[in-house]
Motif scaffolding. Structure first.
Motif, PDB file in Angstrom:
ATOM      1  N   ARG A 156       0.839  -1.201   0.000  1.00  6.92           N
ATOM      2  CA  ARG A 156       0.000   0.000   0.000  1.00  6.92           C
ATOM      3  C   ARG A 156       0.878   1.258   0.000  1.00  6.92           C
ATOM      4  NH1 ARG A 156      -4.734   2.507  -1.448  1.00  6.92           N
ATOM      5  NH2 ARG A 156      -5.173   4.207  -0.013  1.00  6.92           N
ATOM      6  N   GLU A 197       1.997   2.242  -3.381  1.00 11.41           N
ATOM      7  CA  GLU A 197       0.989   2.942  -4.177  1.00 11.41           C
ATOM      8  C   GLU A 197       1.144   4.453  -4.016  1.00 11.41           C
ATOM      9  OE1 GLU A 197      -3.043   1.608  -3.636  1.00 11.41           O
ATOM     10  OE2 GLU A 197      -2.430  -0.483  -3.409  1.00 11.41           O
ATOM     11  N   GLY A 198       1.411   4.887  -2.780  1.00  3.09           N
ATOM     12  CA  GLY A 198       1.612   6.307  -2.532  1.00  3.09           C
ATOM     13  C   GLY A 198       2.874   6.836  -3.189  1.00  3.09           C
ATOM     14  N   LYS A 201       2.180   7.169  -6.855  1.00  2.00           N
ATOM     15  CA  LYS A 201       1.310   8.325  -7.111  1.00  2.00           C
ATOM     16  C   LYS A 201       2.117   9.616  -7.048  1.00  2.00           C
ATOM     17  CE  LYS A 201      -3.101  10.446  -5.852  1.00  2.00           C
ATOM     18  NZ  LYS A 201      -2.649  11.838  -5.979  1.00  2.00           N
ATOM     19  N   TYR A 202       3.011   9.697  -6.070  1.00  2.00           N
ATOM     20  CA  TYR A 202       3.879  10.870  -5.960  1.00  2.00           C
ATOM     21  C   TYR A 202       4.707  11.023  -7.242  1.00  2.00           C
ATOM     22  CZ  TYR A 202       8.068  13.496  -4.946  1.00  2.00           C
ATOM     23  OH  TYR A 202       9.106  14.391  -5.042  1.00  2.00           O
ATOM     24  N   ASP A 228      -2.975   5.498   6.754  1.00  2.00           N
ATOM     25  CA  ASP A 228      -2.840   5.025   5.375  1.00  2.00           C
ATOM     26  C   ASP A 228      -1.364   5.043   4.972  1.00  2.00           C
ATOM     27  OD1 ASP A 228      -2.916   4.480   2.670  1.00  2.00           O
ATOM     28  OD2 ASP A 228      -4.675   5.735   2.297  1.00  2.00           O
ATOM     29  N   ALA A 238      -0.085   4.590   2.163  1.00  2.00           N
ATOM     30  CA  ALA A 238       0.097   5.296   0.895  1.00  2.00           C
ATOM     31  C   ALA A 238       0.320   6.783   1.143  1.00  2.00           C
ATOM     32  CB  ALA A 238      -1.115   5.089  -0.011  1.00  2.00           C
ATOM     33  N   ASP A 239      -0.446   7.349   2.071  1.00  2.00           N
ATOM     34  CA  ASP A 239      -0.279   8.765   2.409  1.00  2.00           C
ATOM     35  C   ASP A 239       1.093   9.017   3.026  1.00  2.00           C
ATOM     36  OD1 ASP A 239      -2.801   9.329   1.475  1.00  2.00           O
ATOM     37  OD2 ASP A 239      -3.746   9.335   3.444  1.00  2.00           O
ATOM     38  N   TYR A 270       3.703   8.969   0.319  1.00  2.00           N
ATOM     39  CA  TYR A 270       3.620  10.199  -0.465  1.00  2.00           C
ATOM     40  C   TYR A 270       4.265  11.350   0.300  1.00  2.00           C
ATOM     41  CZ  TYR A 270       1.518  13.382  -3.921  1.00  2.00           C
ATOM     42  OH  TYR A 270       1.321  14.292  -4.932  1.00  2.00           O
ATOM     43  N   VAL A 307      -1.711  16.576   2.222  1.00  2.00           N
ATOM     44  CA  VAL A 307      -2.197  15.195   2.278  1.00  2.00           C
ATOM     45  C   VAL A 307      -3.074  15.049   3.520  1.00  2.00           C
ATOM     46  CG1 VAL A 307      -1.531  12.766   2.470  1.00  2.00           C
ATOM     47  CG2 VAL A 307      -0.149  14.326   1.091  1.00  2.00           C
TER      48      VAL A 307
END
Length: 333
Positions: free
Chosen positions: A46, A49-50, A53-54, A268, A270-271, A274, A297
């Motif tokens: 997970r 994923e962040g 995305k970044y 999270d 992912a956050d 990021y 975020v």
């Protein structure tokens, strides 16, 4: 071309060149590598994923790596290899902050910016990012556990590693809260599971055999409650025990459904991934993270910034979430 025309032409080219250089400098793309404790588990999948995305949002080259098993020496070796490649920054989730001190010091000496997460005791880092106050998070898990237990009974607490600062802070927060309930008895403290559900399962089985009337478990590694829940199910104790801990819906969901696990808390990943990369970029741009700053975020919109143990600073958000059987499906990770 006369001298005056030549001078104006040359000045124009210089001005244009300076303008192009300025735009290029402002738009410089960076290489940032995130090094996690262990690859292949849902938590860090997970997080990746962040990171991705970044990379997509910014155009920077942001990637994630880590050891295949939760091993401090392997993680240090990966960072050592990265130093030779000299990325602009390394974002690290340390398995053992103390073990990584020499290699992170070396990275910083080579001009590589170091950002960490879940390691507020790390010395050789510029910023350590915490999703929240760790002791308060652990205490909150135990408040929920104590309520489920009716404020009495035998209980145990698990950690992924005795060297993991955050896991120990969560455990300590839980232990301190439990003392407010005279009827709660801690029978086993900080059972080490190496972030492995099978080890958590074996530890829980042993405790159930040793204390047939054990009533509560608090987990720290994301995989702890899955292992504990499995042991609880096998023993048919779903209605007689209370299990709470840090995890993700994708890991603990089936045990929340069966009642073998009663609730989890998390942020999270992912956050967090990021935010680590964003902070690295801000540092590379020569910017400081300040108290009350909005990092853009959720959960990190008004961060607190305090002095760290070493030369770095600690950034704390307010990003934790509590879920149980009734609402965990709201979160699709």
């Amino acid at each position: 071309m006369n001298r005056k025309t030549w001078m104006y032409s040359t000045l124009g080219l210089l001005t244009l060149s300076a303008g192009v250089y300025s735009v290029q400098a402002q738009g410089k793309k960076y290489t940032i590598v995130t090094v996690v404790k262990i690859t292949g588990i849902n938590w860090f999948n997970r997080m990746e994923e962040g990171v991705k995305k970044y990379a997509k949002d910014t155009g920077n080259k942001a990637t994630q790596t880590g050891p295949s098993t939760a091993d401090a020496a392997q993680q240090a070796a990966i960072i050592e290899d990265l130093i030779a490649k000299k990325p602009d920054a390394i974002a690290v989730v340390p398995f053992s902050p103390e073990t990584l001190e020499p290699v992170l010091k070396k990275a910083m000496a080579r001009g590589i910016k170091v950002i960490t997460h879940e390691a507020d005791n790390q010395m050789n880092t510029l910023y350590d990012i915490e999703a929240f106050d760790n002791v308060a998070f652990g205490a909150n898990l135990n408040v929920r556990l104590a309520k489920c237990m009716g404020g009495s009974g035998k209980w145990a607490v698990f950690v992924g590693s005795l060297t993991s600062k955050t896991h120990n802070q969560w455990a300590d927060g839980g232990i301190a809260n439990a003392k407010k309930n005279a009827g709660m008895t801690l029978v086993e403290s900080k059972q080490e599971t190496a972030d492995d559900a099978d080890q958590a399962y074996q530890k829980a089985k042993e405790l159930i055999r040793k204390y047939p009337d054990i009533k509560g478990f608090q987990g720290s590694a994301s995989t702890d409650v899955a292992g504990i829940g499995r042991a609880v199910e096998e023993a048919g104790l779903e209605g007689k025990t209370c299990v709470y801990g840090t995890s993700l819906p994708s890991i603990a969901g089936k045990y929340l459904d069966s009642g073998a696990v009663d609730g989890i808390g998390f942020w999270d990943p992912a956050d967090a991934g990021y935010v680590m990369n964003k902070v690295a970029q801000l540092v590379l741009q020569g910017k400081k993270i300040t108290d009350g700053m909005d990092l853009g975020v959720k959960g990190y919109n008004k961060v607190s910034v305090t002095k760290g143990k070493g030369a770095g600073m600690i950034i704390r958000g307010n990003a934790f979430v509590d879920v149980d059987k009734g609402n965990y499906k709201t979160y699709n990770f």
